[in-house]
Write an enzyme that holds these catalytic residues in place. Structure first.
Site, mmCIF file in Angstrom:
data_model
loop_
_atom_site.group_PDB
_atom_site.id
_atom_site.type_symbol
_atom_site.label_atom_id
_atom_site.label_comp_id
_atom_site.label_asym_id
_atom_site.label_seq_id
_atom_site.Cartn_x
_atom_site.Cartn_y
_atom_site.Cartn_z
ATOM 1 N N ARG A 14 0.813 -1.220 0.000
ATOM 2 C CA ARG A 14 0.000 0.000 0.000
ATOM 3 C C ARG A 14 0.850 1.275 0.000
ATOM 4 N NH1 ARG A 14 -3.389 -2.433 4.992
ATOM 5 N NH2 ARG A 14 -1.453 -3.646 5.136
ATOM 6 N N GLY A 77 2.269 -14.291 6.597
ATOM 7 C CA GLY A 77 1.529 -13.741 7.725
ATOM 8 C C GLY A 77 2.398 -13.450 8.933
ATOM 9 N N GLY A 100 7.718 -3.499 12.802
ATOM 10 C CA GLY A 100 8.576 -2.477 12.199
ATOM 11 C C GLY A 100 7.786 -1.321 11.616
ATOM 12 N N ASN A 165 -6.327 -3.978 18.003
ATOM 13 C CA ASN A 165 -5.066 -4.639 18.315
ATOM 14 C C ASN A 165 -3.935 -3.774 17.772
ATOM 15 O OD1 ASN A 165 -2.929 -6.491 18.613
ATOM 16 N ND2 ASN A 165 -3.386 -7.437 16.615
ATOM 17 N N LYS A 347 32.671 26.946 0.107
ATOM 18 C CA LYS A 347 32.834 25.495 0.039
ATOM 19 C C LYS A 347 34.278 25.180 0.375
ATOM 20 C CE LYS A 347 34.543 23.104 -2.817
ATOM 21 N NZ LYS A 347 35.164 22.566 -4.025
ATOM 22 N N TYR A 362 31.921 33.861 -4.382
ATOM 23 C CA TYR A 362 32.137 32.413 -4.277
ATOM 24 C C TYR A 362 33.522 32.184 -3.690
ATOM 25 C CZ TYR A 362 33.279 27.626 -5.328
ATOM 26 O OH TYR A 362 33.686 26.324 -5.195
ATOM 27 N N ALA A 376 32.144 42.542 -3.167
ATOM 28 C CA ALA A 376 31.003 42.004 -3.913
ATOM 29 C C ALA A 376 31.442 41.517 -5.285
ATOM 30 C CB ALA A 376 29.948 43.084 -4.068
ATOM 31 N N ARG A 436 43.846 44.788 -14.372
ATOM 32 C CA ARG A 436 42.714 45.080 -15.247
ATOM 33 C C ARG A 436 43.177 46.042 -16.336
ATOM 34 N NH1 ARG A 436 40.393 48.587 -10.418
ATOM 35 N NH2 ARG A 436 41.362 50.562 -10.919
HETATM 36 C C1 UD1 Z 1 -1.533 -6.170 11.816
HETATM 37 C C2 UD1 Z 1 -2.414 -7.069 12.702
HETATM 38 C C3 UD1 Z 1 -3.639 -6.271 13.129
HETATM 39 C C4 UD1 Z 1 -3.204 -5.033 13.856
HETATM 40 C C5 UD1 Z 1 -2.221 -4.181 13.024
HETATM 41 C C6 UD1 Z 1 -1.618 -3.117 13.888
HETATM 42 C C7 UD1 Z 1 -2.123 -9.375 12.009
HETATM 43 C C8 UD1 Z 1 -2.652 -10.502 11.204
HETATM 44 N N1 UD1 Z 1 -2.797 -8.244 11.951
HETATM 45 O O1 UD1 Z 1 -2.287 -5.869 10.641
HETATM 46 O O2 UD1 Z 1 -4.454 -7.076 13.973
HETATM 47 O O3 UD1 Z 1 -4.360 -4.255 14.177
HETATM 48 O O4 UD1 Z 1 -1.156 -5.003 12.530
HETATM 49 O O5 UD1 Z 1 -0.785 -2.252 13.161
HETATM 50 O O6 UD1 Z 1 -1.130 -9.532 12.664
HETATM 51 N N2 UD1 Z 1 5.025 -8.925 8.464
HETATM 52 C C9 UD1 Z 1 6.000 -9.857 8.275
HETATM 53 N N3 UD1 Z 1 5.715 -10.990 7.558
HETATM 54 C C10 UD1 Z 1 4.487 -11.238 7.046
HETATM 55 C C11 UD1 Z 1 3.465 -10.278 7.252
HETATM 56 C C12 UD1 Z 1 3.766 -9.122 7.965
HETATM 57 O O7 UD1 Z 1 7.135 -9.675 8.726
HETATM 58 O O8 UD1 Z 1 4.313 -12.307 6.426
HETATM 59 C C13 UD1 Z 1 5.348 -7.697 9.232
HETATM 60 C C14 UD1 Z 1 5.212 -6.442 8.399
HETATM 61 O O9 UD1 Z 1 6.477 -6.097 7.831
HETATM 62 C C15 UD1 Z 1 4.758 -5.400 9.407
HETATM 63 C C16 UD1 Z 1 4.021 -6.224 10.453
HETATM 64 O O10 UD1 Z 1 4.406 -7.568 10.283
HETATM 65 O O11 UD1 Z 1 5.863 -4.759 10.012
HETATM 66 C C17 UD1 Z 1 2.488 -6.093 10.312
HETATM 67 O O12 UD1 Z 1 2.104 -6.541 9.027
HETATM 68 P P1 UD1 Z 1 0.960 -5.822 8.197
HETATM 69 O O13 UD1 Z 1 0.761 -6.607 6.937
HETATM 70 O O14 UD1 Z 1 1.209 -4.393 8.093
HETATM 71 O O15 UD1 Z 1 -0.313 -6.098 9.142
HETATM 72 P P2 UD1 Z 1 -1.614 -5.215 9.314
HETATM 73 O O16 UD1 Z 1 -2.545 -5.501 8.180
HETATM 74 O O17 UD1 Z 1 -1.275 -3.818 9.582
HETATM 75 CA CA CA Z 2 0.629 -2.633 9.452
#
Ligand code: UD1
Ligand code: CA
Length: 453
Positions: A14, A77, A100, A165, A347, A362, A376, A436
């Site tokens: 996104r 995930g 992160g 969450n 510089k 300069y 100047a 000059r």
């Molecule tokens: C996630 C939570 C959601 C919460 C929100 C808060 C889950 C399933 N959902 O959603 O409940 O409200 O964060 O900000 O956890 N990442 C990985 N590997 C993956 C997927 C994600 O390292 O396979 C890392 C991403 O880099 C990111 C973090 O996990 O830093 C969250 O992932 P993202 O896809 O942004 O989750 P959200 O849809 O924001």
């Molecule tokens: Ca997120």
């Protein structure tokens, strides 16, 4: 024992960017670096970072921190991401999971969560008036935690829940890994959702602590550029407020941007639209005028920088006056009481105490003594098309307006250059150099006329 796991493998679709999401800058630093810095303040035994998309870039960006990186080859995930790091944690550790892409989370909030965690997991929640995009916390009629539902999997009535969450979670490592092994991927995205460990815990009658953060800003996640911009504004607003509290006269807290590290002495003032980058140190009573850009600079006491000046990689002494419209480029070293006026560029130049270049000049690859004056329109010709050469000026040198100093060239103490000179030879102490064409005046001059007149 505490170990932190930071998840940062996601692509950040996104954001519509080639840069891995967690490397997008917030206040001049990759957003994940803020998370690493916050985690470090908890003095954990280890900080693990799960990387995937742009793993090399992320590792390089964080090279100065002692981190353990773990690779998530496919982004299946947040639960799957955690599973890449969890086996590397000590079983007796408490694991704190951070994202992160939630960069403003604060140390006291994390401590509050950790203080609640015993044998079961704990999760950080928050109430948001605009909860869309977040997983929602579902509770039963007795207000007991039931589970987290992701927005994509939620019913309309679940989406109306405003308790979300934050993604931040803590749990003993052994318990967490047992719970995680029972989480499937039967959901809208066919992913292993980390928050599902909370539902498993509840089914097993393990206590789930839900700690609510009352700071709606620090828990914000960044999934798109709108959210990143909003967090940047939050960060800058808070930073400016802290400066004001500390006694810095910030003219407008919404028109100051600090992308780096700013240290201010007593009585410092920052006018509107100041941009600070890198490491900047402003001594007592420094005044920065409107619309200045200042990067990696230290400025001595009582110096005034007038509006629209651009200063980079320079050391400026006490009691100087810079600008308006000055450009101080890398390697400039200005002694005390130096004056650099409008449309002057320096510089790799050293100017001794009290020397001046008040307008349109300069000064590059030059060393200038004390009390010298550059008129100047004067410039150092430091570049011959292939190489750079040095210009050396002693103390009390006077460079008349519109002079051209062809480097390498030396002008000794008290040397005086007549206006409009092209100087190609060294000038000895107290010599006048005139380089000059002589003026000729021709009497009774008939100006040309148009044809036919
Ligand atoms: C996630 C939570 C959601 C919460 C929100 C808060 C889950 C399933 N959902 O959603 O409940 O409200 O964060 O900000 O956890 N990442 C990985 N590997 C993956 C997927 C994600 O390292 O396979 C890392 C991403 O880099 C990111 C973090 O996990 O830093 C969250 O992932 P993202 O896809 O942004 O989750 P959200 O849809 O924001
Ligand atoms: Ca997120």
């Amino acid at each position: 024992m505490l170990e932190v796991i930071i998840l940062g493998a996601g692509k950040g679709t996104r954001m519509h960017s080639h840069l891995p999401k967690v490397l997008h800058p917030l206040a001049g630093r990759p957003m994940i670096e803020h998370v690493v810095a916050t985690a470090s303040r908890l003095s954990p035994e280890n900080i693990h970072v799960v990387v995937g998309h742009g793993a090399d870039e992320v590792e390089r960006a964080l090279a100065q921190y002692p981190l353990q990186f773990h690779h998530q080859a496919e982004q299946l995930g947040t639960g799957h991401a955690l599973a890449q790091a969890l086996p590397h944690c000590h079983l007796q550790s408490t694991v704190l999971v951070l994202f992160g892409d939630v960069p403003l989370i604060s140390t006291p909030t994390l401590q509050a969560l950790l203080s609640q965690v015993r044998e079961g997991p704990g999760v950080l929640a928050a109430h948001l008036s605009e909860p869309s995009g977040y997983g929602r916390i579902l509770r039963d009629d007795d207000q007991q935690f039931v589970r987290v539902v992701e927005e994509r999997d939620a019913t309309d009535s679940e989406r109306r829940v405003q308790e979300v969450n934050t993604g931040v979670m803590a749990c003993p490592a052994g318990v967490l890994s047992r719970l995680l092994s029972k989480v499937g991927n039967n959901n809208a995205q066919q992913e292993t959702y980390l928050p599902d460990v909370l539902a498993v815990a509840r089914e097993e009658r393990l206590a789930v602590s839900v700690v609510v953060s009352h700071d709606a800003d620090e828990i914000q996640g960044v999934n798109n550029r709108l959210q990143l911009e909003a967090l940047e504004r939050t960060f800058q607003q808070r930073f400016a407020e802290q400066l004001l509290t500390d006694g810095v006269a910030v003219a407008d807290r919404s028109r100051l941007d600090v992308r780096g590290q700013l240290t201010c002495g007593y009585g410092v003032s920052l006018d509107i639209n100041t941009l600070i980058e890198g490491v900047v140190v402003l001594a007592d009573n420094v005044q920065i005028g409107a619309n200045c850009v200042i990067r990696d600079v230290s400025i001595g006491p009582n110096t005034i920088v007038h509006p629209f000046s651009h200063i980079e990689d320079a050391v400026i002494g006490a009691d100087c006056s810079i600008g308006p419209y000055a450009r101080i480029r890398p390697g400039s070293r200005l002694g005390p009481s130096v004056r650099i006026g409008n449309f002057v560029e320096t510089k790799k130049a050293t100017l001794g105490a009290g020397s001046k270049a008040n307008h349109l000049a300069y000064i590059g690859d030059a060393t200038i003594g004390e009390g010298s004056n550059i008129g100047a329109g004067s410039i150092t010709c430091n570049y011959d098309g292939a190489n750079k050469h040095h210009t050396q000026l002693g103390d009390g040198v006077f460079i008349g307006s519109n002079s051209t100093l062809v480097a390498p060239v030396t002008i000794a103490d008290g040397g005086f250059i007549a206006a409009g000179s092209v100087i190609t030879k060294d000038v000895a102490a107290a010599e006048l150099a005139v380089g000059r064409g002589r003026q000729r005046n021709i009497a009774d001059w008939q100006a040309p006329k148009k044809d036919g007149e």
